[in-house]
Motif scaffolding. Structure first.
Motif: not given
Lengths: 452, 452, 452, 452
Positions: C360-369, C373-385, C432-438
């Motif tokens: 939910q936090a990733l969605i609300q912060s627009y880190l992931w939608t 699957e836009e490659k430009e986004m910080d996160i383009h692919t999310l695995y729950e497990k 990846a470091l900046l993405t990680g921090v975010k």
């Protein structure tokens, strides 16, 4: 006693022995027909008792002469059956009852005069083998083959007992001319070295001064005699059972405790133990039976093994290391291990003093003459010492006597044999029996008739 | 064929099956009384043949349907005896002769119309166990306990065969309303997975489109049904004999080649082989017998072992590593090794397509209704897939059919059981037999009666 | 806190993080140049402390945060040398003294308002490998290769620490807008899973509500994110020393106790332990060093081994069986055995609740939608497990937090890598470091800024 | 030659020897200061050559006298360094070049008259040990301790060479009074029994009639002499490397081939091979090094082992069984195995004839007088035979000479020692050197000066 007196007495007894040759051989053949394996010699014991009774020779048997602490390798479940068979062969109920389940007898001959105590020991048991029936064998031609299926006197113990009984008869008849006491012990279960310790510690050696025993054949031909066999290997015969926990090997292997794997570890450890700078050391796991089914983790493994050593010290060190290997293996896999000693023997040496006197007795009785190799003589070749190959539980008697200050002598009584001992073709030259009787007589007179 | 037609045909056959319930149970009980172990089912085969003859159902047997290359685990020396017993129980000499020493039968039902070929397989053998006789057991109360000492149907194969025969009878009687060909194979020696490969490659699967088989009980209760069991472990059952050279362990140990020690090495190496990242892998040496005597270096050691794998690839890799371990052990001690494959099974999966159609058939025949769990129904719980624990040689049939483009389905036919399979207390709820027959009928109609 | 507030706060911090990108990368490169192996991170700890001091962020270190009971695999004799090197590189005497020989730091950020306690953990150590120097590598081109011979950050811990420090700075600067407490733990000696247990039980988790950690790279590419890694293998790293008695192998072998042979037995037993129906189980004896000379019976044997299991239960059962095998082997040959645990990890799972809120936090912060699957986004692919291959001592933190009622989350922070982790060619995509921090910031705000 | 002539010649030479006592001891001390391990005796060889050149004694060295087929246990990579050190210690470039990388020298003394050929052999190498420096040691007090760090003459070979050189000088000076040919061989690499076979088969024994060698100290005190040492154990020194395939032990164990496990199997099999009724047999795996990391399946395992036997036959049988065990182990796990023989020795016996003549020579030269035990005499106690404990590669010379019809004698030259051979406290009574020289002279005169 003067030398001439001894020679006279010897002559009397030798004559008597010669007259009893036929009986000597007949006894041997009777025993040969009814061999019984160790601890089950009920018929054999019965026949010996009947003979002793016939000649009124005193004797003891049953619990009086055996130490139950060392009833090694007895198959208790066979005893009732063996007694039944002995009964069917004519041994009286009374004798069988008095045996109290224990085979073996001791004839006791007490001379008029006081003197030394000498113990003779003869072994009694046959082997679980089917005697060969080829026509060229003497037992076949002379119709005295084994009548017990799957059992055979293939080591010569039948001959040993025949000598023992004839000696008992002659010595008892001449008891007034002798001094001291002679005990003639018939020991069960020598094969597998199972009975020796029980009888060596059962009372028959109390206050003994001398101990004599011997073996027909072995490496010695008819006319050869060995005074002072040595090199007996000390040994322990051990059965081991590993108890684990079974499990389905496919479905839940982690719940099992694998007794078969445990036993394999033990075997591999045991077989590494035989480097010893002090002398010969041997170990063998000869039999392994483990597991109940291909897809079941084995909950049981059974091993038969033996340790041997050139000295009791080597053997006992090896035995202790073996026990550690077995216990360690069990610990590895969370298994239990159970031990059962099934037999044993120690090292032993004949005493130099008694060897010398025995040699002298042979000379004085004209059984052997130095430097003469006439083939017609009773003894044409004498060895003062010769190595024995293997183990014998007579060693417990020898060590026991020596521990109490007595002396021991083990004889190799030469006899041509038709096949190696324990082979189903085995037979021996029966002429050796009379020679054996004479040798025992001559040595006994020398040892017991000494001056005071 | 229209759905209504199928339903009509199904109804006819279900009615017939219900009318034959008594016979179904009687057949099972007859087989239960005369269990025979694998490859020795001469009486059983004879009874099946008699039944087929009685209803004039065509059949084949003997060398026509078995591949002798895979006669795994046959005890040839028992065959004459087993035939003799079958004869004593009334199987005719003629039938017995024509079997040519090979148990097993194939009933062949050819419909009027051309169509698909479906093969059904039922296993026949009992287990070498003595059936329990406690009074609370149904076989005791109803007097149909095993009359073969030491042998028992403790896995349900008696029920399998009863279903197979009733199916043969119903299908044969309705052959004019069917299309295609149905082969009902009675396979010997499933226990120990010994007979499967021989029969799967013996001709009964030629040009087959569908293959059906199944098992009563297992983890499934009465009223439960599994379509598409999976997770069969591939396996090989292997006997290994190491041949060394015996020697006296005390006197000349260096001349022996110790087969027992060799076998211990092999065991320890084999048990290290089961780490595999691809899935489950199992090995077990379940039985070892080695050596002839405590003081003899063992010249013979015998091992029974099995390998298993979640896939045939894992199992075959493991098997190859196992062979290398065994050969390497033999090389170590200069022993020979002999291998004998005693059984085998592969992995296998039911086909998705046939699972779906089977499910539809169950619905259309009212054997099962989605969402309804009424306990009175034939099937109240349906599993589309469920894991099988262990190995089954039906897998060879499944793989063989699939290799040639056909489809396979393995059923878990629920039946309450009184004790685990292979237990001497085992018995199953006979009501499951009728359910089983209906399930097979419904699926067969669905698979074979399709439109062209 | 309302959703908009959270989003506003997130935006502020994301902006700050972006402005610090250069510093983030510079920190990573600084750490990369001075890698130190586990328990010897004196320079690294010093640099972290200097940074925290510079921004006046409170911190704890030394004995306050580590449990000496689990100082696994510390090479005490290297510590003085490592401190000396840190001093030469400019770390002040004072800092080094206060470490009390223990590397690692905890930054503690206390917000104005009360609230939840969240612990973040970053690992610090490099590997004993020589970094590759080929020209095509970024660390070579950009001149930040390792300056410590034989040591390299080949796993990404340099990046972890850089993220940790930037997070500390941003969170500390915004502490008035946060509630609760954030602890940022820098843990030594993750390689070989040596430091985790000491720090997880050293106090840093007291009263913690949430625990977050993660790893750069692994199987995840830049732009991928895993919430809730699972499948960590529980493990124990064990060193074993067998102590026997040496002897001249030719002259007096019977007086030795062969530690080498003992160790071989142990190895063979250990390697048989991995059949478990409950799941994956692994054992490996990877190193053996034994003996001092060809003609001397070895009095010392050293083994390095590890056990692993899909669950802690499997691993602990295996470990116990391993100990029994080792003790049993020692018993077999009369050797002693000494054990030293050198590392360990448990299994662990991320909590479902925290995974959901993180998503939910990733969605609300627009880190992931979702769905994009836009490659430009910080996160383009999310695995729950996603399954983790191998072992990590972060698991002790996760289990510890969960035991006290808190929740844990382990992240896979995608980063393209140039070679597998631990390879001397390893490098990762610094973006990846900046993405990680975010990602950490967004999740932290979500977890801690909740309504009361 | 008449007895008186021999006595006269003996006296001349004994006088000369006495006058050279100081030089004899100086030579020993010089060698003691510069010990070199086997095959690296470049300085030592250089010094011997310088001495022989100084006295114009002819000699051969390099490839002329060594058989490269048996360059066992040479560490080729050390040779350049060792030559460099010899050069720094003053050995000329020319000498070093002519050695062709092979240490060892043969002095050749040809008498005026034709006659028998006698070969003497002295060994040259030190041990890789650091000499003890305690003040009470003579080498410390007299300032002749080893100047080569980590290397020491701890077996007496320094004394052997000193005797060899003085003998060469005396015999060469008296060559006109002698007949036949005397070859004095300085053999490298006796430690680890590495150099013997190469030199025994390298040409120095061609047409030899007699072979003499011996050892200072051992179990013999100053004033004792053993003619005819026996009981040398035949031996082979073997290095084995198993090569497997590494794999990650957690992630893909099935892809590895475990060389460590393979080596453990080999060890356990090897250690079971030593039961032999023919005599002493020994095996020892003294060193094992395997594996690279705890979590990696080991792809390499290295073993150092040795076999020994009371006879060459026992040892060779054992060696062959060992090779089978190793190859079988490799086969088990699909590993390769590589063998490297690092040394060897055979059994050997001194000849009775030469023992008798040597005894006579001792008497005639007044070195020893029967029945007299005066401690002041050179020799006060003579043993005709005494058992040697261990292995010596002089045996190859003895067997080689005997094979061609010659005779061999090995002497035990008594010398008090301060600690066991190979101990860092080892030193010996230098008075024994003169006695040794005299003993060699007396025996040589006796053997070579015989009538024709």
């Amino acid at each position: 006693m003067e030398c001439e007196e001894k020679q006279a007495l010897t002559k009397v007894m030798f004559d008597e022995a010669e007259q009893l040759t036929e009986e000597l051989i007949a006894l041997r053949r009777q025993f040969h027909q009814y061999p019984e394996v160790g601890w089950l010699e009920f018929y054999t014991t019965g026949k010996i008792i009947e003979y002793l009774k016939k000649y009124e020779i005193p004797f003891r048997y049953g619990k009086e002469i055996a130490n139950p602490q060392f009833f090694w390798g007895r198959e208790e479940e066979q005893i009732a059956l063996a007694k039944e068979e002995a009964k069917e062969l004519g041994i009286s109920n009374e004798i069988l009852e008095e045996m109290e389940g224990i085979t073996g007898v001791e004839a006791v001959i007490t001379a008029k005069k006081e003197g030394k105590v000498t113990v003779l020991r003869f072994d009694m048991d046959g082997l679980p083998e089917e005697e060969a029936r080829n026509e060229d064998r003497v037992p076949v031609k002379k119709h005295f083959c084994s009548k017990h299926e799957g059992c055979m006197h293939a080591c010569g113990h039948d001959g040993h007992m025949a000598m023992g009984l004839i000696l008992a008869r002659i010595l008892y008849e001449n008891r007034d001319r002798l001094s001291g006491e002679i005990r003639i012990v018939f020991q069960p279960a020598e094969e597998g070295v199972r009975g020796g310790k029980s009888f060596a510690t059962g009372g028959v050696l109390d206050h003994a001064d001398y101990f004599l025993s011997g073996h027909l054949g072995m490496d010695n031909k008819s006319g050869e005699l060995v005074l002072g066999t040595y090199g007996f290997l000390a040994t322990t015969k051990l059965d081991v059972t590993f108890l684990g926990v079974s499990a389905h090997a496919g479905a839940s292997p982690e719940t099992g405790k694998n007794a078969l794997l445990c036993a394999c570890h033990a075997v591999m450890a045991l077989q590494t133990l035989c480097q010893d700078s002090r002398g010969v050391s041997r170990i063998n796991v000869g039999v392994m039976k483990a597991g109940s089914g291909r897809n079941v983790i084995a909950d049981r493994a059974f091993l038969q093994l033996e340790t041997r050593g050139e000295t009791t010290e080597i053997e006992q060190d090896l035995y202790e290391k073996a026990i550690a290997c077995i216990k360690g293996s069990a610990m590895m896999y969370g298994c239990e291990c159970q031990f059962a000693i099934k037999g044993g023997a120690s090292e032993a040496k004949s005493d130099e003093g008694v060897i010398k006197r025995a040699k002298q007795a042979l000379i004085q009785s004209y059984l052997w003459t130095e430097g003469q190799e006439e083939k017609e003589m009773d003894i044409h070749t004498l060895y003062e010492k010769k190595k024995f190959k293997g183990s014998e539980d007579v060693t417990y008697f020898m060590k026991e006597v020596q521990k109490e200050g007595g002396q021991a002598l083990y004889l190799g009584i030469g006899a041509n044999i038709t096949a190696p001992h324990h082979n189903t073709q085995f037979d021996f030259d029966e002429k050796a029996l009379l020679t054996g009787v004479k040798v025992y007589l001559a040595i006994l007179i020398e040892l017991m008739m000494q001056e005071h």
